[in-house]
Write a protein that holds these residues in place. Structure first.
Motif, PDB file in Angstrom:
ATOM      1  N   PHE A 103      43.524  35.310  52.547  1.00  0.00           N
ATOM      2  CA  PHE A 103      44.267  35.298  53.805  1.00  0.00           C
ATOM      3  C   PHE A 103      45.649  34.653  53.731  1.00  0.00           C
ATOM      4  CE2 PHE A 103      39.675  35.120  54.646  1.00  0.00           C
ATOM      5  CZ  PHE A 103      39.517  36.345  55.269  1.00  0.00           C
ATOM      6  N   ASP A 104      45.838  33.708  52.840  1.00  0.00           N
ATOM      7  CA  ASP A 104      47.122  33.021  52.713  1.00  0.00           C
ATOM      8  C   ASP A 104      48.221  34.045  52.435  1.00  0.00           C
ATOM      9  OD1 ASP A 104      49.306  31.444  52.049  1.00  0.00           O
ATOM     10  OD2 ASP A 104      48.399  30.577  50.256  1.00  0.00           O
ATOM     11  N   GLY A 105      49.161  34.185  53.356  1.00  0.00           N
ATOM     12  CA  GLY A 105      50.241  35.148  53.196  1.00  0.00           C
ATOM     13  C   GLY A 105      49.842  36.556  53.579  1.00  0.00           C
ATOM     14  N   ASN A 106      48.732  37.029  53.022  1.00  0.00           N
ATOM     15  CA  ASN A 106      48.287  38.400  53.280  1.00  0.00           C
ATOM     16  C   ASN A 106      48.066  38.664  54.761  1.00  0.00           C
ATOM     17  OD1 ASN A 106      47.893  39.013  50.334  1.00  0.00           O
ATOM     18  ND2 ASN A 106      46.389  37.382  50.541  1.00  0.00           N
ATOM     19  N   TYR A 107      47.532  37.666  55.453  1.00  0.00           N
ATOM     20  CA  TYR A 107      47.307  37.817  56.889  1.00  0.00           C
ATOM     21  C   TYR A 107      48.614  38.056  57.631  1.00  0.00           C
ATOM     22  CZ  TYR A 107      46.352  36.393  61.727  1.00  0.00           C
ATOM     23  OH  TYR A 107      46.282  36.344  63.096  1.00  0.00           O
ATOM     24  N   GLY A 108      49.655  37.309  57.309  1.00  0.00           N
ATOM     25  CA  GLY A 108      50.929  37.481  58.011  1.00  0.00           C
ATOM     26  C   GLY A 108      51.526  38.852  57.815  1.00  0.00           C
ATOM     27  N   VAL A 109      51.387  39.405  56.610  1.00  0.00           N
ATOM     28  CA  VAL A 109      51.910  40.745  56.332  1.00  0.00           C
ATOM     29  C   VAL A 109      51.121  41.801  57.090  1.00  0.00           C
ATOM     30  CG1 VAL A 109      52.168  42.503  54.536  1.00  0.00           C
ATOM     31  CG2 VAL A 109      52.882  40.147  54.088  1.00  0.00           C
ATOM     32  N   LEU A 110      49.800  41.741  56.978  1.00  0.00           N
ATOM     33  CA  LEU A 110      48.981  42.796  57.585  1.00  0.00           C
ATOM     34  C   LEU A 110      48.848  42.631  59.089  1.00  0.00           C
ATOM     35  CD1 LEU A 110      46.318  43.306  54.795  1.00  0.00           C
ATOM     36  CD2 LEU A 110      48.393  44.619  55.273  1.00  0.00           C
ATOM     37  N   ALA A 111      49.021  41.419  59.606  1.00  0.00           N
ATOM     38  CA  ALA A 111      49.104  41.255  61.060  1.00  0.00           C
ATOM     39  C   ALA A 111      50.349  41.957  61.583  1.00  0.00           C
ATOM     40  CB  ALA A 111      49.124  39.772  61.425  1.00  0.00           C
ATOM     41  N   GLY A 112      51.464  41.838  60.854  1.00  0.00           N
ATOM     42  CA  GLY A 112      52.676  42.550  61.252  1.00  0.00           C
ATOM     43  C   GLY A 112      52.474  44.051  61.238  1.00  0.00           C
TER      44      GLY A 112
END
Length: 423
Positions: A103-112
């Motif tokens: 989730f670290d980082g990946n969440y911010g990208v895929l949430a966008g």
């Protein structure tokens, strides 16, 4: 008789698809998956290429155009009704630690990306364009410096300097970008971003401890990192009397205790950590002659950070005299404390309240790409809890409903800044 018109959904009713977000996270997590359930996808490796390919394919399927700049940052743009307006951007990174989580980082990208999909599903057109960014080498695990892509984007680092940085095997960033096919030529100006949001797992225990879903991030702690070298004298552990020793490790132990106390003396937001220790000659029956150690200080304001710096140097001088050693303190990293833009912080808070979610103010203790972006555009962050506050670890975990909630807040905050228009 004229055909009936179909009203666009009200802003308050807009929601992302939580299952789709989760599925996307799990598909990305499969690229570089580790046996313990984490992810190892180091920057600019072939696994990073696969992760980038996945993002680009999904973003194009959602109707975005893609640009890639000289250091490999990816910009996926959903056009606005007035494309001359600066974009309302969001994003993070998809490179991981060697023992990273899902989730670290990946969440911010895929949430966008999920925000874009949700706007598509609802048929909502924004006045300003919406952009999702993947920043290169945020973790700094393979190449230094950390937060490389966002730092280059805002001009903190020259492009040629970044492209020339090498990993432990002597491979440069430029060579690695070319090898994975992401050496871009698009020129993207910081002026093209009108506002920036970043959604992220908290990477700490505060939200979970307070049973709160949304962290409204008001800013990020400033950081000062130091390299300390303590020089004494190697000597035989048997014949050398205690009062005649120049024990570098004994001196280091006193300094380590002092680092902890300095942070406690500057509560509540101060942090002090010694994370690295190198003892020479590291032999069982030799009094240590040299110790090298790291000191990491963090605080919410520059005055506190400067006070901690002064306390460290005063302590080093005292220890040098007390133990008859030399103590050299060299600052190697400085990030000023960064407050986030109040209007965007309020957008995050308003989004949480619109959705009926519990929220609280938090300060980021970690560095994020948002810290650099805040220097060139209004910026805010959204935190959601992670299990036991654990991150940079293969067992890093987050609840799907928290990830969905944070993404919904991101959707509402971005839409407030981008504005709705009529096609």
């Amino acid at each position: 008789m004229s055909a009936p018109t179909v009203a666009e959904p009200s802003v308050s009713s807009l929601r992302i698809n939580g299952q789709r977000l989760w599925d996307s996270l799990m598909r990305l997590a499969a690229i570089g998956a580790t046996p313990k359930g984490g992810v190892c996808r180091l920057a600019l490796t072939d696994l990073d290429r696969q992760g980038r390919d996945f993002f680009v394919s999904e973003a194009r399927a959602a109707g975005c155009s893609i640009r890639t700049d000289a250091v490999g940052n990816l910009f996926a743009r959903r056009a606005g009704l007035d494309d001359s307006l600066p974009a309302i951007a969001t994003g993070s990174h998809i490179d991981t630690q060697p023992t990273g989580g899902k989730f670290d980082g990946n969440y911010g990208v895929l949430a966008g990306l999920e925000v874009v999909r949700a706007l598509n599903d609802a048929g909502v057109r924004t006045l300003a364009p919406v952009e999702v960014v993947v920043w290169t080498n945020e973790e700094g695990s393979r190449f230094v410096p950390v937060m490389m892509g966002s730092g280059a984007f805002i001009g903190e680092f020259a492009t040629d300097f970044i492209l020339g940085q090498k990993d432990r095997d002597g491979v440069s960033v430029g060579e690695a970008l070319r090898s994975i096919g992401y050496a871009g030529t698009d020129v993207v100006s910081p002026k093209s971003i009108g506002a920036y949001f970043e959604a992220h797992i908290e990477q700490g225990p505060v939200l979970e401890a307070n049973d709160t879903t949304i962290g409204v991030v008001t800013g990020a702690l400033g950081q000062r990192w130091f390299d300390v070298v303590i020089t004494g004298a190697e000597a035989h552990a048997g014949p050398t009397p205690m009062e005649l020793r120049k024990d570098a490790l004994l001196s280091a132990s006193a300094l380590i205790q002092a680092v902890n106390q300095i942070a406690l003396d500057h509560a509540p937001h101060a942090r002090g950590t010694v994370g690295m220790l190198d003892v020479y000659p590291n032999s069982r029956n030799v009094i240590p002659g040299t110790v090298k150690l790291s000191v990491d200080f963090r605080a919410g304001d520059d005055a506190t950070l400067s006070s901690m710096d002064a306390a460290l140097r005063a302590t080093a001088a005292r220890i040098a005299k007390q133990y008859n050693v030399e103590v050299a303190v060299t600052q190697v990293v400085y990030f000023a404390p960064q407050a986030f833009a109040e209007p965007l912080v309020q957008s995050v808070r308003a989004g949480a309240r619109t959705l009926g979610l519990s929220e609280m103010n938090v300060v980021s203790g970690a560095g994020h790409d948002a810290v650099y972006l805040a220097r060139v555009a209004p910026t805010a962050m959204i935190f959601v809890p992670c299990k036991d506050g654990i991150s940079h670890n293969e067992i890093e975990d987050a609840r799907p409903e928290h990830l969905e909630a944070g993404c919904n807040v991101l959707l509402h905050a971005m839409l407030e800044q981008a504005g709705r228009g009529s096609a």
